[in-house]
Write a protein that holds these residues in place. Structure first.
Motif, PDB file in Angstrom:
ATOM      1  N   ASP A   1      10.133  26.409 -20.604  1.00 52.71           N
ATOM      2  CA  ASP A   1       9.178  25.438 -20.051  1.00 52.71           C
ATOM      3  C   ASP A   1       7.796  26.097 -20.094  1.00 52.71           C
ATOM      4  N   LEU A   2       6.952  25.648 -21.007  1.00 55.75           N
ATOM      5  CA  LEU A   2       5.651  26.280 -21.174  1.00 55.75           C
ATOM      6  C   LEU A   2       4.829  26.237 -19.900  1.00 55.75           C
ATOM      7  N   ALA A   3       4.897  25.133 -19.178  1.00 56.93           N
ATOM      8  CA  ALA A   3       4.092  24.998 -17.956  1.00 56.93           C
ATOM      9  C   ALA A   3       4.527  25.987 -16.882  1.00 56.93           C
ATOM     10  N   GLY A   4       5.758  26.458 -16.958  1.00 53.89           N
ATOM     11  CA  GLY A   4       6.263  27.367 -15.947  1.00 53.89           C
ATOM     12  C   GLY A   4       6.044  28.837 -16.246  1.00 53.89           C
ATOM     13  N   LEU A   5       5.453  29.166 -17.408  1.00 46.90           N
ATOM     14  CA  LEU A   5       5.222  30.568 -17.740  1.00 46.90           C
ATOM     15  C   LEU A   5       4.199  31.165 -16.777  1.00 46.90           C
ATOM     16  N   GLN A   6       4.456  32.390 -16.343  1.00 47.83           N
ATOM     17  CA  GLN A   6       3.580  33.038 -15.374  1.00 47.83           C
ATOM     18  C   GLN A   6       2.338  33.648 -16.019  1.00 47.83           C
ATOM     19  N   HIS A   7       2.452  34.089 -17.276  1.00 45.25           N
ATOM     20  CA  HIS A   7       1.298  34.729 -17.924  1.00 45.25           C
ATOM     21  C   HIS A   7       0.295  33.635 -18.310  1.00 45.25           C
ATOM     22  N   ALA A   8      -0.793  33.550 -17.572  1.00 49.81           N
ATOM     23  CA  ALA A   8      -1.720  32.420 -17.693  1.00 49.81           C
ATOM     24  C   ALA A   8      -2.340  32.329 -19.083  1.00 49.81           C
ATOM     25  N   GLU A   9      -2.721  33.463 -19.649  1.00 48.29           N
ATOM     26  CA  GLU A   9      -3.396  33.440 -20.952  1.00 48.29           C
ATOM     27  C   GLU A   9      -2.458  32.948 -22.043  1.00 48.29           C
ATOM     28  N   LEU A  10      -1.243  33.490 -22.103  1.00 48.80           N
ATOM     29  CA  LEU A  10      -0.301  33.050 -23.130  1.00 48.80           C
ATOM     30  C   LEU A  10       0.141  31.617 -22.873  1.00 48.80           C
ATOM     31  N   ARG A  11       0.302  31.240 -21.601  1.00 51.61           N
ATOM     32  CA  ARG A  11       0.666  29.861 -21.281  1.00 51.61           C
ATOM     33  C   ARG A  11      -0.361  28.884 -21.853  1.00 51.61           C
ATOM     34  N   GLU A  12      -1.633  29.203 -21.703  1.00 57.78           N
ATOM     35  CA  GLU A  12      -2.687  28.324 -22.219  1.00 57.78           C
ATOM     36  C   GLU A  12      -2.644  28.257 -23.744  1.00 57.78           C
ATOM     37  N   ILE A  13      -2.424  29.397 -24.386  1.00 55.02           N
ATOM     38  CA  ILE A  13      -2.355  29.420 -25.845  1.00 55.02           C
ATOM     39  C   ILE A  13      -1.193  28.563 -26.335  1.00 55.02           C
ATOM     40  N   LEU A  14      -0.017  28.748 -25.754  1.00 54.16           N
ATOM     41  CA  LEU A  14       1.159  28.011 -26.206  1.00 54.16           C
ATOM     42  C   LEU A  14       1.035  26.524 -25.899  1.00 54.16           C
ATOM     43  N   GLN A  15       0.450  26.178 -24.766  1.00 49.90           N
ATOM     44  CA  GLN A  15       0.287  24.757 -24.448  1.00 49.90           C
ATOM     45  C   GLN A  15      -0.718  24.074 -25.372  1.00 49.90           C
ATOM     46  N   SER A  16      -1.593  24.860 -26.010  1.00 52.19           N
ATOM     47  CA  SER A  16      -2.552  24.259 -26.952  1.00 52.19           C
ATOM     48  C   SER A  16      -1.851  23.693 -28.184  1.00 52.19           C
ATOM     49  N   TYR A  17      -0.607  24.111 -28.451  1.00 52.44           N
ATOM     50  CA  TYR A  17       0.153  23.585 -29.581  1.00 52.44           C
ATOM     51  C   TYR A  17       0.802  22.241 -29.241  1.00 52.44           C
ATOM     52  N   VAL A  18       0.846  21.883 -27.970  1.00 52.81           N
ATOM     53  CA  VAL A  18       1.526  20.660 -27.563  1.00 52.81           C
ATOM     54  C   VAL A  18       0.621  19.466 -27.843  1.00 52.81           C
ATOM     55  N   VAL A  19       1.121  18.537 -28.645  1.00 47.47           N
ATOM     56  CA  VAL A  19       0.368  17.326 -28.980  1.00 47.47           C
ATOM     57  C   VAL A  19       0.882  16.163 -28.132  1.00 47.47           C
ATOM     58  N   GLN A  20       2.129  15.807 -28.327  1.00 43.75           N
ATOM     59  CA  GLN A  20       2.726  14.744 -27.512  1.00 43.75           C
ATOM     60  C   GLN A  20       4.097  15.170 -26.993  1.00 43.75           C
ATOM     61  N   GLY A  21       4.417  16.444 -27.139  1.00 46.53           N
ATOM     62  CA  GLY A  21       5.728  16.924 -26.715  1.00 46.53           C
ATOM     63  C   GLY A  21       5.789  17.168 -25.215  1.00 46.53           C
ATOM     64  N   THR A  22       6.977  17.560 -24.776  1.00 46.67           N
ATOM     65  CA  THR A  22       7.214  17.802 -23.354  1.00 46.67           C
ATOM     66  C   THR A  22       6.844  19.217 -22.928  1.00 46.67           C
TER      67      THR A  22
END
Length: 458
Positions: free
Chosen positions: A263-284
Motif C-alpha cells: 500500500d503506497l499510501a501506508g509507506l513510512q518513508h515520506a520521500e520514497l512514498r511521494e516518488i512512488l505515488q507520482s506513478y499512480v494515474v488512476q490506480g489504487t
C-alpha cells in the motif's frame, strides 16, 4: 502506462548476458514453494565494502578505519583475516592482493560507477591496493541503524584516504560525493530508502527479459526477481519492486501463501512514498503480490531470492502482470492518434527503415548484448483499416522482426498487449534502438508525429 506513439524505454541498469536463441514466450508455471509466512528478515544482514587505492596515492586506510570504527560503532567486534569469528554484529578486515580483488575494468565503468571524476575513471582500473571489509549486522530497525553508521563510516574513510569506495553488494564504484548522496542523504531517521541501497539488473536471457535486484542482503532481506517481462513495462515494474522492498523493510509480513500486501499510501518513508505515488494515474496504489522462493542464477547475489509470481503462461502471464500494474498505478494510455502519412512523414519512415536495415548484420542474432529494439508496423483491422503499433523485438530472423505487441489494439479484438507478433522489414514504419551505453537511435518518424500532436518524447 503505455503510449500509442512509443513504448517507454527501460530505466534500469542493464547487464549484458549471453543466452540462447530468443523465443517470444513467457516461462511455464513453476513449482517453487511460496515464500515463508511471517517476517521476511533473515537473522543477519551482510555488507561487503572495499576501498581502492589509486596508483601513486599515499593509501594507508588502517589507522583511519580503526579510529572511525571506535567512534561510530564502538560495540561492534572486529577480527582480521582468518582469525576466529566472534559472535554478534562484527566486521572482518581483509587486505587481499589486488589480483585477488581486482577493480572493475575500464569498459565496465559506464555501467558500474557513479559520479567518478575523470582522474578516478582513469586510475581505478589501474588500482594497485585494496582494503576490504565484510560486515555482519543485525536486521530490522537495529540493523538499519547499524547500516547507517557503516555507510557514514565508509564515506568518511574514503574522504580521509582518497580511496575509491566500492560496494560489492551492488557492484558499483562511487565518488565520495555520490556515495554521500545515495548511501547517506536519504535516510529518515534509521529508516533507509531502499532504492538507494540496492541495484536492479535488466537483461536478456534465452529470449526473455529478466529483472533481478542485488544488494538486499545488506538489509537482511531477500533479493527479488521477475523471470520474464515486457521490457516496455520496466518503467513501472521497477517502482513496483521498490514498493515491495520498502514494504518489507518497514515490517511487512507475508501470508501463508507467500502474499505481501503493498500500500503506497501506508509507506513510512515520506520521500520514497511521494516518488512512488507520482506513478499512480488512476490506480489504487495497492497490490497483493505473491512471492515464491527461487533458485539464484549465475551472476545473482549470494542471497535468498524470491520471485514475483504471476499466474498462467504465454500471453496470460503478461496479462497478469499488466493487471497488477494497472491495479496499482492505473493506465496512462494516450489513445489512438489519427494522422495522414504525408511526404515528410514517409521520408522520415524511409530513413528509419534504411538506417535499421543497415545495422542488420550487427544486431541480428545478438539481442543478448544489451540492445533493446522497438519496431513499429501495420496491423490490419477487420474493417479494412490499419493500426500502426509498436512491437518489442525479441528476435530478427529472415526478413521479419519477431516480438511482443506493446500497444493495446483498439479495432483488432483478436490481438492484445503482449501477444507474439511479426513485422516484416518491408512494412517497418519506425524504430527505436536503445544501446548498452544509454544512447538511442531512430524515432525519426515518431518525433515528427509527436511534434504535430503537441507531445514531447525523450
Amino acid at each position: 502506462m503505455r503510449a500509442s506513439f512509443l513504448g517507454p524505454c527501460a530505466v534500469l541498469t542493464l547487464q549484458a548476458c549471453t543466452g540462447g536463441a530468443p523465443t517470444p514466450s513467457a516461462p511455464p508455471p513453476t513449482e517453487q514453494a511460496p515464500a515463508p509466512a511471517g517476517s521476511p528478515f533473515a537473522a543477519e544482514a551482510h555488507v561487503h565494502l572495499a576501498l581502492y587505492g589509486l596508483p601513486g596515492q599515499d593509501f594507508a586506510p588502517e589507522a583511519a578505519f580503526s579510529a572511525l570504527l571506535a567512534e561510530r560503532l564502538p560495540g561492534l567486534a572486529r577480527f582480521d583475516g582468518d582469525a576466529p569469528t566472534p559472535q554478534g554484529p562484527r566486521v572482518q578486515v581483509l587486505t587481499p592482493l589486488i589480483d585477488e580483488f581486482p577493480p572493475p575494468p575500464a569498459d565496465a565503468l559506464p555501467y558500474f560507477s557513479i559520479g567518478l571524476s575523470a582522474d578516478q575513471e582513469r586510475g581505478l582500473p589501474l588500482a594497485d591496493r585494496v582494503f576490504v571489509t565484510e560486515w555482519t549486522l543485525a536486521t530490522g530497525s537495529q540493523g538499519q541503524g547499524q547500516l547507517r553508521e557503516v555507510m557514514g563510516l565508509w564515506s568518511a574513510l574514503a574522504g580521509a584516504t582518497g580511496g575509491v569506495p566500492w560496494d560489492d553488494d551492488t557492484r558499483q564504484a562511487f565518488s565520495v560525493e555520490a556515495w554521500s548522496e545515495l548511501r547517506q542523504a536519504h535516510w529518515q531517521g534509521d529508516l533507509p530508502r531502499v532504492d538507494n541501497h540496492m541495484n536492479m539488473h535488466l537483461y536478456e536471457l534465452d529470449g526473455r527479459n529478466r529483472l533481478v535486484t542485488i544488494g538486499m542482503d545488506k538489509l537482511g532481506l531477500p533479493d527479488l526477481s521477475i523471470p520474464d517481462l515486457i521490457r516496455n513495462d520496466s518503467e513501472v515494474l521497477g517502482p513496483l519492486i521498490n514498493a515491495i522492498a520498502q514494504t518489507m523493510i518497514e515490517g511487512g509480513q507475508l501470508s501463508q501463501g507467500g502474499e505481501l500486501s503493498v500500500d503506497l499510501a501506508g509507506l513510512q518513508h515520506a520521500e520514497l512514498r511521494e516518488i512512488l505515488q507520482s506513478y499512480v494515474v488512476q490506480g489504487t496504489g495497492k497490490a497483493e503480490i505473491e512471492l515464491r522462493e527461487a533458485t539464484p542464477m549465475q551472476g545473482d547475489a549470494d542471497n535468498r531470492l524470491w520471485e514475483l509470481s504471476f499466474p498462467g503462461s504465454g500471453q496470460a502471464y503478461y496479462a497478469a502482470q499488466i493487471a497488477t500494474l494497472e491495479g496499482m498505478f492505473g493506465n496512462s494510455e494516450d489513445g489512438v492518434i489519427h494522422m495522414e502519412h504525408d511526404e515528410e512523414l514517409l521520408a522520415a519512415s524511409a530513413r528509419s527503415r534504411d538506417e535499421l536495415l543497415g545495422m542488420k548484420a550487427e544486431l541480428q542474432g545478438h539481442f543478448d548484448q544489451g540492445w533493446a529494439l522497438l519496431v513499429k508496423g501495420p496491423f490490419p483491422t477487420p474493417s479494412g483499416g490499419t493500426e500502426w503499433m509498436w512491437v518489442e523485438t525479441r528476435s530478427w530472423s529472415g526478413d521479419a522482426f519477431q516480438g511482443l505487441l506493446i500497444n493495446d489494439p483498439v479495432e483488432i479484438p483478436d490481438l492484445a498487449y503482449g501477444a507474439p507478433v511479426e513485422v516484416s522489414e518491408a512494412d517497418l514504419f519506425d524504430y527505436r534502438l536503445d544501446l548498452p551505453d544509454g544512447s538511442t537511435k531512430g524515432w525519426h518518424a515518431t518525433r515528427i508525429q509527436a511534434a504535430r500532436a503537441g507531445m514531447e518524447i525523450e
